[in-house]
Design a protein around this motif. Structure first.
Motif, short mmCIF file in Angstrom:
data_model
loop_
_atom_site.label_atom_id
_atom_site.label_comp_id
_atom_site.label_asym_id
_atom_site.label_seq_id
_atom_site.Cartn_x
_atom_site.Cartn_y
_atom_site.Cartn_z
N VAL A 30 19.12 81.73 48.87
CA VAL A 30 18.11 80.75 48.51
C VAL A 30 18.25 79.60 49.20
CG1 VAL A 30 17.48 79.46 46.48
CG2 VAL A 30 17.97 82.01 46.34
N SER A 31 19.38 79.06 49.52
CA SER A 31 19.30 77.68 50.45
C SER A 31 19.36 77.83 51.71
CB SER A 31 20.86 76.94 49.88
OG SER A 31 21.86 77.99 50.25
N SER A 32 19.04 79.12 52.01
CA SER A 32 18.70 79.35 53.72
C SER A 32 19.76 79.15 54.46
CB SER A 32 17.38 78.63 54.14
OG SER A 32 16.31 79.08 53.39
N LYS A 33 20.91 79.45 53.87
CA LYS A 33 22.09 78.98 54.86
C LYS A 33 22.63 80.53 55.32
CE LYS A 33 24.91 75.49 52.59
NZ LYS A 33 25.69 75.19 51.36
N ILE A 34 21.91 81.59 54.66
CA ILE A 34 21.94 82.85 55.34
C ILE A 34 20.49 83.15 55.81
CG2 ILE A 34 21.89 85.39 55.15
CD1 ILE A 34 24.76 85.12 53.75
N GLU A 80 18.72 86.80 39.26
CA GLU A 80 20.07 86.23 39.46
C GLU A 80 19.78 84.88 40.31
OE1 GLU A 80 22.85 89.89 39.38
OE2 GLU A 80 23.33 88.83 41.22
N ALA A 81 18.97 85.04 41.03
CA ALA A 81 18.66 84.14 42.09
C ALA A 81 17.73 82.77 41.52
CB ALA A 81 18.24 84.48 43.23
N ALA A 82 17.29 82.94 40.26
CA ALA A 82 16.45 82.05 39.50
C ALA A 82 15.31 81.75 40.20
CB ALA A 82 17.13 80.85 39.21
N LEU A 83 14.53 82.92 40.64
CA LEU A 83 13.41 82.82 41.51
C LEU A 83 12.18 83.44 40.69
CD1 LEU A 83 14.76 83.13 45.38
CD2 LEU A 83 13.74 81.17 43.85
N ALA A 84 12.31 83.68 39.63
CA ALA A 84 10.97 84.25 38.88
C ALA A 84 9.75 83.77 38.97
CB ALA A 84 11.49 84.56 37.33
N ASN A 85 9.75 82.25 39.43
CA ASN A 85 8.59 81.82 39.70
C ASN A 85 8.14 81.88 41.31
OD1 ASN A 85 8.06 80.91 37.17
ND2 ASN A 85 9.43 78.94 37.43
N GLY A 86 8.82 82.58 41.88
CA GLY A 86 8.70 82.85 43.21
C GLY A 86 9.04 82.08 44.42
N CYS A 87 8.95 82.49 45.66
CA CYS A 87 9.53 82.13 46.79
C CYS A 87 8.97 82.28 47.89
CB CYS A 87 11.01 82.44 46.97
SG CYS A 87 11.28 84.04 47.19
N ASP A 88 9.61 81.65 49.22
CA ASP A 88 8.60 82.17 50.39
C ASP A 88 8.97 83.51 50.79
OD1 ASP A 88 10.82 82.15 52.27
OD2 ASP A 88 10.41 80.07 52.65
N ILE A 139 12.54 84.48 52.22
CA ILE A 139 13.73 84.69 51.10
C ILE A 139 13.45 86.00 50.51
CG2 ILE A 139 14.71 83.51 49.12
CD1 ILE A 139 14.48 80.99 50.52
N GLY A 140 12.01 86.18 50.08
CA GLY A 140 11.70 87.31 49.22
C GLY A 140 12.20 88.82 50.04
N ASN A 141 11.88 88.54 51.29
CA ASN A 141 12.39 89.89 52.00
C ASN A 141 14.10 90.11 51.98
OD1 ASN A 141 9.81 90.49 52.86
ND2 ASN A 141 9.87 89.37 54.74
N PHE A 142 14.49 88.94 52.05
CA PHE A 142 16.16 89.04 51.75
C PHE A 142 16.20 89.68 50.53
CE2 PHE A 142 16.84 85.87 55.32
CZ PHE A 142 17.06 86.94 56.32
N LEU A 143 15.68 89.13 49.37
CA LEU A 143 16.20 89.46 48.14
C LEU A 143 15.93 91.04 47.90
CD1 LEU A 143 14.48 86.98 45.69
CD2 LEU A 143 16.70 87.01 46.85
N TYR A 144 14.88 91.65 48.79
CA TYR A 144 14.50 92.95 48.78
C TYR A 144 15.60 93.60 49.48
CZ TYR A 144 12.18 97.30 49.56
OH TYR A 144 11.38 98.64 49.39
N THR A 145 16.23 93.10 50.48
CA THR A 145 17.37 93.99 51.13
C THR A 145 18.56 93.71 50.29
OG1 THR A 145 16.34 92.89 53.33
CG2 THR A 145 18.57 94.05 53.46
N LEU A 201 4.89 90.33 43.93
CA LEU A 201 4.08 89.36 44.89
C LEU A 201 4.38 88.01 45.11
CD1 LEU A 201 0.60 91.31 43.86
CD2 LEU A 201 1.93 91.86 46.00
N LYS A 202 4.77 87.63 43.83
CA LYS A 202 5.25 86.08 44.04
C LYS A 202 6.39 85.98 44.93
CE LYS A 202 4.53 84.39 39.43
NZ LYS A 202 5.40 84.05 38.13
#
Ligand SMILES: NC(=O)CC[C@H](N)C(=O)O
Length: 633
Positions: free
Chosen positions: A82-86, A44-52, A55-61, A16-17
């Motif tokens: 993570v840096s929104s370059k993609i 791997e993306a070091a986003l265990a504290n959450g993200c918008d 980006i979360g949807n991309f991680l899922y993909t 959910l985060k």
């Protein structure tokens, strides 16, 4: 292994985060493989504290679709995410295909960036500054500028990174696929198919250009003042409308339209009107009006207000008078055949340049029932030389009234004392309208009414199917010449399903001629028919959501895709029961007498362990271990 209890809660929290919605998060947890992948990707993306969410949807993909042979490069790809370059699904797809080509070998960053469209900030900043700009045109302009600066592209520029593959002696060893094998998981746009639509306050930018045959161009946008007035009324919320014509029952194609219109409003906390687009009195019926209201509700949508185009007939009439006054409309007397012929020859009607005063007078006569049906229309003065035939002076108003000859003999027999003149009486009857009654004998056309009512209702996003695309020019032209607020118009591909009839005209034919058992015959793809067959609205909605909202041509969807969603839902909601017709008695001898063994039996395969309603309780006694003594609660 099934993730249970506390651990499952932790994972849910993590998912959910990163912005997954609860449904997707829970579905993911039910799938061990995707859960393991997604957790690894988040770490791997070091986003265990959450993200918008984006980006979360991309991680899922990435977790579901990343090529298994290039796992070593996954952290590098995640840096770009993570840096929104993609930042678009297309870029991510391109990245996957590039990485699967290079497999575990090294690659050059610039080649990777070129392959997936990370072209510095150039396009990104263009998109930010001009979100309404046609991307194709933007690319052409950028390419032209690049050419000016750098000259002709060389073969080296065009070299694809995949060439590397040729040098390889052996194909890279393909590691065991880590990607999910279950049916395709939703992509980013399926998770939030509405992310493509701009915010209402951005509706000041040009996003459509209408080209006229005289070389002038109309850049469609609102003035600051007009947009501010609109925002004042709407409070900046999204306003959409679902505008069916009440000339039949709704079918599965309408489920997509409802999903787009009601869904966008719901997603953004806005409002969606249910508007009956009732400008054709002969085809429309109260029965259809009632059905539409009921089926919209059944589909789970709640209209902000129910309106009728005919509610606006007075305003539409006043605006038509204004249109004539401004010199943008004229009363025409061509027959439908003549209109067609003149359009084909790109020729003006002989009435096109008649004086404004004459058109005003004749339009008033039309309204008062003084002109017979078919003898006059009001036409917009658009562009008869345009490349777009939907700018060829479209009809704004036509007369709908029947003419009766009064039978003089009959009148005399009915009223013997009355003095009846020996002339033929002509009597007009205004064609009755299911909502407006017989107040009007002139009716606006779709092209005239739709845009104006959208504007009067302060619609922010006017979304419709692609057949209406060629009418966009006329839509904006009319709002422009009348100085009205211009909603953002966008078309999507219409949903067609294989092996069925969906056109309302054909449905009407087979229903009226009793080839089927009414509009809700279970063999039809009408929503009422599907409901009668036992299909739920949630399954229909998830089918439609799965198709997504695109402008692509492949809109002929196989029926089994709908069936997949129906099965998916039933799989989670329909309790399974096994019946043993000829049970064999088993006597348990090693159970203490008096003790009861309580067993849980899943009602369906994916039953969640923490959901008690998803289990049958089965009690087993020492002496009567028998199916018929199972106590189902
Ligand atoms: N613009 C639109 O969405 C068109 C709706 C139109 N009334 C129809 O039923 O097809």
């Amino acid at each position: 292994m099934v993730v249970k209890g506390e651990e499952s809660d932790k994972i849910l929290e993590l998912f959910l985060k990163i912005g997954l919605d609860e449904r997707t998060a829970r579905n993911t947890i039910a799938n061990n493989k995707v859960t393991a992948n997604l957790t690894a990707v988040i770490n791997e993306a070091a986003l265990a504290n959450g993200c918008d969410r984006a980006i979360g949807n991309f991680l899922y993909t990435v977790a579901t679709k990343y090529p298994a042979n290039a796992l070593v490069h996954r952290p590098k790809l995640l840096e770009y995410v993570v840096s929104s370059k993609i930042k678009t699904p297309a870029q991510l797809e391109a990245a996957f295909s590039f990485l699967s080509n290079v497999a575990s070998e090294e690659f050059k960053r610039n080649e990777f960036e070129e392959a997936c469209g990370v072209v510095g900030e150039l396009f990104g900043s263009i998109r930010k500054k001009h979100p309404w700009a046609d991307p194709k045109m933007a690319k052409q302009l950028v390419d032209a500028k690049m050419y000016e600066l750098l000259g002709e592209r060389t073969a080296a520029d065009d070299e694809k990174p995949s060439k590397k593959k040729e040098k390889k002696e052996k194909p890279a060893k393909v590691e065991k696929a880590v990607v999910d094998e279950t049916p395709a998981q939703p992509s980013e746009e399926e998770l939030n198919p509405f992310s493509i639509f701009p915010a209402p306050e951005d509706n000041i930018k040009v996003h459509t250009e209408v080209f006229f045959s005289n070389g002038s161009v109309l850049r469609c946008c609102n003035t600051r003042e007009r947009l501010d007035n609109h925002l004042k009324v709407t409070g900046g919320r999204v306003f959409t409308r679902f505008p069916p014509e009440p000339n039949g029952y709704l079918h599965i194609g309408h489920a997509k339209a409802m999903f787009v219109d009601f869904g966008l409003a719901k997603e953004r906390g806005g409002c969606c009107y249910l508007r009956y687009d009732d400008t054709n009195p002969e085809a429309e019926k109260k029965e259809y009006i009632n059905h539409i209201e009921e089926i919209v509700q059944w589909m789970g949508w709640e209209p902000f207000k129910i309106t009728y185009t005919s509610d606006y007939f007075p305003e539409l009439y006043e605006l038509a008078v204004e249109l004539i006054r401004r010199g943008h409309a004229y009363v025409d007397h061509q027959t439908p055949e003549e209109i067609k012929e003149y359009r084909e020859k790109k020729m003006n009607s002989p009435w096109r340049d008649r004086p404004i005063a004459e058109s005003l007078k004749l339009f008033d006569d039309m309204k008062r029932g003084l002109i017979e049906e078919g003898k006059a229309t009001l036409r917009m003065k658009q562009d008869m030389q345009s490349d777009n035939f939907n700018m060829y002076d479209l009809i704004a108003y036509r007369i709908k009234a029947s003419m009766y000859l009064i039978d003089v003999q009959l009148m005399m027999s009915l009223f013997p004392s009355a003095i009846i003149f020996d002339i033929l009486f002509l009597y007009f009857q205004f064609t009755p309208h299911p909502h407006a009654g017989d107040k009007w004998c002139i009716y606006p056309s779709y092209d005239y009414a739709h845009c104006i009512v959208d504007s009067l209702e302060n619609i922010t996003h006017s979304l419709c199917t692609l057949e209406f695309e060629t009418r966009r020019a006329s839509y904006y032209w009319l709002l422009h010449v009348l100085d009205l607020y211009q909603p953002y118009v966008w078309e999507y591909s219409r949903l067609n399903v294989t092996n069925t009839v969906m056109s309302k005209r054909k449905l009407n034919y087979i229903v009226t001629n009793k080839y089927v058992d009414g509009w809700d015959d279970p063999r039809l793809m009408t929503l009422a028919g599907l409901r009668r067959r036992g299909v739920t609205s949630t399954a229909i909605n998830s089918f439609v959501r799965g198709i997504g909202i695109t402008r692509s041509d492949c809109s002929m969807i196989r029926l089994d895709r709908l069936e997949y969603h129906i099965r998916e839902e039933l799989n989670k909601t329909a309790p399974r029961v096994l019946v043993v017709l000829h049970p064999l008695k088993v006597v348990i001898t090693n159970l203490e007498s008096g003790s009861v063994l309580d067993l849980d039996a899943k009602k369906w395969p994916d039953a969640r362990t923490d959901d008690t309603s998803a289990f049958y309780k089965v009690g087993i006694n020492k002496n009567d271990m028998f199916l018929d003594c199972f106590k189902f609660e």
